[in-house]
Scaffold this motif. Structure first.
Motif, mmCIF file in Angstrom:
data_model
loop_
_atom_site.group_PDB
_atom_site.id
_atom_site.type_symbol
_atom_site.label_atom_id
_atom_site.label_comp_id
_atom_site.label_asym_id
_atom_site.label_seq_id
_atom_site.Cartn_x
_atom_site.Cartn_y
_atom_site.Cartn_z
ATOM 1 N N SER A 17 23.284 22.868 27.824
ATOM 2 C CA SER A 17 24.325 21.902 28.171
ATOM 3 C C SER A 17 23.766 20.515 28.456
ATOM 4 O O SER A 17 22.631 20.348 28.920
ATOM 5 C CB SER A 17 25.098 22.378 29.405
ATOM 6 O OG SER A 17 25.741 23.605 29.175
ATOM 7 N N LEU A 18 24.612 19.527 28.218
ATOM 8 C CA LEU A 18 24.366 18.158 28.640
ATOM 9 C C LEU A 18 24.847 18.018 30.074
ATOM 10 O O LEU A 18 26.008 18.334 30.387
ATOM 11 C CB LEU A 18 25.125 17.201 27.714
ATOM 12 C CG LEU A 18 25.081 15.703 28.013
ATOM 13 C CD1 LEU A 18 23.667 15.166 27.826
ATOM 14 C CD2 LEU A 18 26.058 14.961 27.094
ATOM 15 N N PRO A 33 27.325 18.439 39.075
ATOM 16 C CA PRO A 33 26.814 18.344 40.446
ATOM 17 C C PRO A 33 25.352 18.790 40.517
ATOM 18 O O PRO A 33 24.902 19.620 39.726
ATOM 19 C CB PRO A 33 27.719 19.305 41.227
ATOM 20 C CG PRO A 33 28.942 19.474 40.391
ATOM 21 C CD PRO A 33 28.478 19.350 38.969
ATOM 22 N N ASP A 34 24.626 18.238 41.455
ATOM 23 C CA ASP A 34 23.229 18.645 41.643
ATOM 24 C C ASP A 34 23.148 20.146 41.872
ATOM 25 O O ASP A 34 23.903 20.709 42.678
ATOM 26 C CB ASP A 34 22.622 17.910 42.840
ATOM 27 C CG ASP A 34 22.420 16.427 42.578
ATOM 28 O OD1 ASP A 34 22.449 16.024 41.403
ATOM 29 O OD2 ASP A 34 22.250 15.680 43.564
ATOM 30 N N GLY A 35 22.256 20.799 41.134
ATOM 31 C CA GLY A 35 22.041 22.220 41.308
ATOM 32 C C GLY A 35 23.049 23.104 40.609
ATOM 33 O O GLY A 35 22.956 24.335 40.710
ATOM 34 N N ALA A 36 24.025 22.523 39.899
ATOM 35 C CA ALA A 36 25.056 23.327 39.252
ATOM 36 C C ALA A 36 24.444 24.199 38.156
ATOM 37 O O ALA A 36 23.579 23.761 37.395
ATOM 38 C CB ALA A 36 26.127 22.429 38.647
ATOM 39 N N THR A 37 24.903 25.455 38.092
ATOM 40 C CA THR A 37 24.422 26.392 37.070
ATOM 41 C C THR A 37 25.567 26.979 36.258
ATOM 42 O O THR A 37 25.350 27.894 35.469
ATOM 43 C CB THR A 37 23.632 27.537 37.721
ATOM 44 O OG1 THR A 37 24.473 28.221 38.675
ATOM 45 C CG2 THR A 37 22.388 27.009 38.425
ATOM 46 N N ASP A 38 26.762 26.454 36.431
ATOM 47 C CA ASP A 38 27.929 26.907 35.671
ATOM 48 C C ASP A 38 28.130 25.963 34.497
ATOM 49 O O ASP A 38 28.307 24.757 34.695
ATOM 50 C CB ASP A 38 29.162 26.900 36.574
ATOM 51 C CG ASP A 38 30.410 27.421 35.878
ATOM 52 O OD1 ASP A 38 30.364 27.671 34.657
ATOM 53 O OD2 ASP A 38 31.444 27.563 36.563
ATOM 54 N N PRO A 39 28.121 26.467 33.250
ATOM 55 C CA PRO A 39 28.344 25.585 32.102
ATOM 56 C C PRO A 39 29.655 24.808 32.204
ATOM 57 O O PRO A 39 29.740 23.675 31.709
ATOM 58 C CB PRO A 39 28.356 26.544 30.907
ATOM 59 C CG PRO A 39 27.597 27.732 31.365
ATOM 60 C CD PRO A 39 27.854 27.860 32.831
ATOM 61 N N GLY A 83 26.781 30.773 22.939
ATOM 62 C CA GLY A 83 25.728 29.810 23.239
ATOM 63 C C GLY A 83 25.871 29.169 24.598
ATOM 64 O O GLY A 83 24.873 28.894 25.272
ATOM 65 N N TRP A 84 27.125 28.957 25.050
ATOM 66 C CA TRP A 84 27.338 28.267 26.324
ATOM 67 C C TRP A 84 27.029 29.150 27.523
ATOM 68 O O TRP A 84 26.919 28.652 28.647
ATOM 69 C CB TRP A 84 28.775 27.738 26.405
ATOM 70 C CG TRP A 84 29.839 28.790 26.525
ATOM 71 C CD1 TRP A 84 30.160 29.740 25.598
ATOM 72 C CD2 TRP A 84 30.731 28.982 27.613
ATOM 73 N NE1 TRP A 84 31.203 30.521 26.046
ATOM 74 C CE2 TRP A 84 31.583 30.073 27.280
ATOM 75 C CE3 TRP A 84 30.918 28.348 28.833
ATOM 76 C CZ2 TRP A 84 32.583 30.541 28.125
ATOM 77 C CZ3 TRP A 84 31.918 28.811 29.684
ATOM 78 C CH2 TRP A 84 32.736 29.898 29.327
ATOM 79 N N GLN A 85 26.875 30.457 27.306
ATOM 80 C CA GLN A 85 26.606 31.382 28.416
ATOM 81 C C GLN A 85 25.221 32.015 28.322
ATOM 82 O O GLN A 85 24.973 33.044 28.941
ATOM 83 C CB GLN A 85 27.686 32.459 28.457
ATOM 84 C CG GLN A 85 29.063 31.916 28.812
ATOM 85 C CD GLN A 85 30.138 32.983 28.827
ATOM 86 O OE1 GLN A 85 30.167 33.868 27.986
ATOM 87 N NE2 GLN A 85 31.037 32.889 29.801
ATOM 88 N N THR A 86 24.328 31.401 27.570
ATOM 89 C CA THR A 86 22.977 31.925 27.458
ATOM 90 C C THR A 86 21.977 30.780 27.545
ATOM 91 O O THR A 86 22.323 29.610 27.360
ATOM 92 C CB THR A 86 22.789 32.686 26.131
ATOM 93 O OG1 THR A 86 21.560 33.412 26.151
ATOM 94 C CG2 THR A 86 22.772 31.736 24.940
ATOM 95 N N ALA A 87 20.733 31.093 27.833
ATOM 96 C CA ALA A 87 19.694 30.074 27.946
ATOM 97 C C ALA A 87 19.204 29.655 26.572
ATOM 98 O O ALA A 87 19.056 30.481 25.666
ATOM 99 C CB ALA A 87 18.534 30.602 28.784
ATOM 100 N N TRP A 88 18.970 28.370 26.421
ATOM 101 C CA TRP A 88 18.354 27.806 25.227
ATOM 102 C C TRP A 88 16.916 27.423 25.573
ATOM 103 O O TRP A 88 16.532 27.346 26.737
ATOM 104 C CB TRP A 88 19.114 26.577 24.744
ATOM 105 C CG TRP A 88 20.502 26.843 24.246
ATOM 106 C CD1 TRP A 88 21.514 27.472 24.923
ATOM 107 C CD2 TRP A 88 21.044 26.478 22.974
ATOM 108 N NE1 TRP A 88 22.647 27.523 24.165
ATOM 109 C CE2 TRP A 88 22.401 26.915 22.955
ATOM 110 C CE3 TRP A 88 20.541 25.822 21.855
ATOM 111 C CZ2 TRP A 88 23.232 26.712 21.856
ATOM 112 C CZ3 TRP A 88 21.373 25.615 20.767
ATOM 113 C CH2 TRP A 88 22.694 26.061 20.755
#
Length: 289
Positions: A17-18, A33-39, A83-88
């Motif tokens: 994600s951007l 937000p800082d620290g956000a991990t939700d796409p 793709g939006w729910q996995t690590a790149w």
């Protein structure tokens, strides 16, 4: 990444994600937000190997039926691919460019193996992103692509784009029937984007360009190739909205509207966001229902 006053930040591990896009410290997209991990909290995320919804997660292809996981809480349909729910992986990085890769080996979530790749670059006045998917398996596969950027909207922000028509939606947000492109507002001329109703619809016959005029005197021009549809998501009374260039409409997999890739074939979609400073005396809004 930074070029002049334009700065972009990415989180490969959070769906490729951007996280942010800013010019001289002014946000152009919604900042994560800082620290956000939700796409869903990001500034933009890629849609691969399909865009938007698949009805009930079910479809048939090449004589076989498939049931995909329902990947969006209690929503009744599969949405936005995987793709939006996995690590790149960031395979290449530089001050003004990067390449992100997502390899999928094939599983119950999507039976066909593929490689997805994002190439990203910034100049002092433009963000360029390309997204591709390659069939790395030994059988034909279905494939679709898109980007999901969240643009900021102040009270004066207007958008403009040309399209032939739009798809009105069922209550559970599947395409129902076609309607004139101005059925939910005349976007063919600069029109205030904020409103009190939900717009979550695919526009067809889009010419690949859309303009966003902000109240602070910045104009953003979105251009895309490989995107036959523009999906507009405007939540009621929201400070952000989405203009999503996508290769197909929602549930296209059940409507004969998705590409089929032979082994080793690749499809591409590109998106650029050009930023210009304009006179702050903007045209009078056309208004929207």
């Amino acid at each position: 990444m930074q070029a002049g006053g334009l700065e972009a930040a990415f989180s490969p591990a959070v769906g490729g994600s951007l996280r942010s896009l800013a010019l001289d410290g002014v946000d152009l997209l919604r900042r994560a937000p800082d620290g956000a991990t939700d796409p869903l909290a990001m500034a933009s995320f890629p849609l691969v190997p399909y865009a938007n919804r698949i009805a009930d997660g079910r479809f048939s292809f090449a004589g076989q039926s498939y049931q995909l996981p329902l990947n969006f809480g209690d929503h009744p349909h599969s949405i936005h691919g995987f793709g939006w729910q996995t690590a790149w992986t960031a395979s290449e990085t530089a001050e003004t460019a990067a390449t992100l890769v997502h390899d999928h080996g094939g599983d119950a979530g999507w039976p066909w193996p593929y490689r997805a790749q994002q190439r990203v670059a910034v100049t002092p006045s433009q963000l360029s992103m390309s997204l591709s998917i390659t069939n790395v398996g030994d059988a034909d596969m279905l494939a679709g692509l898109g980007f999901h950027p969240y643009f900021l909207a102040d009270a004066a922000t207007m958008i403009q784009f040309d399209a032939d028509d739009l798809w009105l939606s069922t209550p559970d947000m599947l395409p129902d029937r076609q309607a004139p492109a101005d059925a939910l507002g005349d976007w063919s001329r600069p029109t205030i984007v904020r409103g009190d109703t939900l717009v979550d619809n695919a526009y067809s016959g889009w010419n690949g360009s859309a303009t966003i005029q902000r109240g602070d005197g910045l104009r953003l021009t979105l251009r895309a190739t490989g995107a036959d549809f523009l999906h507009v998501y405007r939540p009621p009374a929201s400070g952000d909205f989405c203009l999503e260039p996508v290769s197909h409409m929602p549930d296209a997999i059940n409507r004969g509207g998705m590409a089929s890739l032979a082994p080793n074939d690749t499809v591409h979609l590109t998106m650029t966001i050009q930023i210009d400073k304009i006179d702050q005396t903007l045209p009078k809004s056309a208004g929207i229902a």
